[in-house]
Scaffold this active site. Structure first.
Site, short mmCIF file in Angstrom:
data_model
loop_
_atom_site.label_atom_id
_atom_site.label_comp_id
_atom_site.label_asym_id
_atom_site.label_seq_id
_atom_site.Cartn_x
_atom_site.Cartn_y
_atom_site.Cartn_z
N ARG A 157 -0.36 4.36 0.05
CA ARG A 157 -1.11 5.51 0.56
C ARG A 157 -0.55 6.00 1.89
NH1 ARG A 157 -6.98 2.90 0.39
NH2 ARG A 157 -5.70 1.17 1.17
N ASP A 187 0.86 -1.19 0.00
CA ASP A 187 0.00 0.00 0.00
C ASP A 187 0.89 1.24 0.00
OD1 ASP A 187 -2.00 1.94 0.45
OD2 ASP A 187 -3.18 0.54 1.66
#
Length: 371
Positions: A292, A290
């Site tokens: 983010r 991920d």
């Protein structure tokens, strides 16, 4: 006082330089990185015969390297503890670069050295530009005329400074189906150069913990109702639930494809069609689990006057990120979408690989058609 002003002005200039460098990287043009010596960095996906006859024409081959992140290195056969590695490019060969950086059957064909600071900065520019996380770097004696130059410190500090400048730029009522009393609050800042939206549903009591969902934009699911994910169902279901339970806030963040960008998300979809699960597909492209960040989500909440929240999410990383950023988390609640034959394997991967709180046992009898 003048010293503080001078530092702030320097930071503003550096932010503008990085913004321009991101645009150059996204456009496939070289960016100079100054770290004691000068290297030119260009996105690997922009390297083709035409490029070699254009902006990179005349550059020395000596010292040219392909910089790849650890996930891609593992995928092509190197068990490494490096965050990133450098592979020598005696010749700027577009076919070899594509094989090492992107192709499923690519394999390590030369020794790999640890990436240096400037190399890592070049990869960060690629990430900010949402292009493939692979860059070609070439050492040069001086910055070529017309080429943008940045310092590594400015790139390394960019995201943190960007979050600190977050500000509300517009707001207005936007009635939604199932949540007619809703306001959209648009923020400038946060991730990259994109705007972010807080969707305030109803009239949440800010003196009490507020129901909050952090939702990353998903074009395929949110807008087109893709059967490959549960995003659109989570988004609309959360808005309706908030409207019926005292209100809440959906932070709608422009972080498509777990921060990889739309083009890379669709590349990953193509790999999923060949049998890879969602995380393995991202690894083929050079991404970790991920990409983010959610620090600016906490800043958005503070701008709205929210200090304590109940988080509607299946993702423990979102909960941890808000808590780490100083937001009091008083509870968690699952945000469920529909389970279909097309998304069952995707949801199972989120549960098994990334630790999402999903109970799929009741759906085990569904046939899986989406790899």
């Amino acid at each position: 006082m003048s010293f503080v002003v001078n530092v702030e002005e320097r930071h503003r200039r550096e932010q503008v330089e990085v913004e321009r460098a991101v645009a150059e990287m996204r456009a496939g043009r070289p960016v100079a990185i100054l770290d004691g010596r000068t290297i030119l960095a260009v996105s690997a996906e922009a390297i083709d015969t035409a490029r070699l006859a254009g902006p990179l024409a005349g550059l020395p081959d000596s010292g040219a390297r392909l910089i790849l992140p650890a996930p891609r290195l593992r995928r092509i056969g190197l068990a490494t503890r490096f965050e990133a590695g450098a592979i020598a490019l005696p010749v700027l060969d577009p076919e070899r670069i594509a094989a090492l950086a992107l192709k499923v059957d690519g394999r390590i064909d030369a020794p790999v050295a640890p990436a240096g600071r400037a190399d890592a900065v070049a990869l960060e520019l690629a990430r900010l530009a949402q292009v493939l996380p692979a860059v070609v770097v070439v050492p040069v004696a001086a910055v070529p005329e017309g080429t943008l130059a940045v310092g590594p410190g400015a790139v390394e500090a960019f995201r943190t400074r960007q979050a600190a400048t977050l500000a509300i730029v517009s707001r207005a009522p936007v009635p939604l189906d199932g949540a007619p009393e809703t306001e959209f609050v648009v923020f400038r800042g946060g991730e990259g150069l994109r705007d972010q939206v807080a969707v305030v549903v109803g009239r949440p009591d800010l003196t009490q913990p507020v129901a909050v969902r952090i939702h990353s934009v998903c074009l395929t699911g949110d807008l087109f109702g893709s059967l490959k994910c549960d995003c659109g169902d989570q988004l609309r279901g959360t808005a309706r639930w908030m409207a019926e339970h005292g209100g809440g806030i959906i932070l709608y963040l422009d972080q498509e494809g777990r921060g990889n960008g739309l083009a890379n998300k669709i590349r990953a979809y193509a790999l999923q069609a060949k049998g890879f699960d969602t995380y393995a597909a991202d690894e083929v492209l050079g991404f970790g689990l991920d990409q983010r960040r959610f620090d600016f989500a906490a800043a958005m909440l503070r701008h709205l006057g929210v200090a304590a929240v109940r988080v509607l999410s299946n993702n423990p990383e979102k909960v941890a990120a808000l808590a780490a950023a100083g937001i009091t988390v008083t509870g968690e609640q699952r945000a469920l979408g529909r389970v279909t034959p097309e998304n069952l394997r995707y949801l199972a991967a989120k549960r098994d690989v990334a630790g999402h709180a999903l109970d799929l046992d009741a759906f085990a009898c569904l046939s899986i058609t989406e790899p």
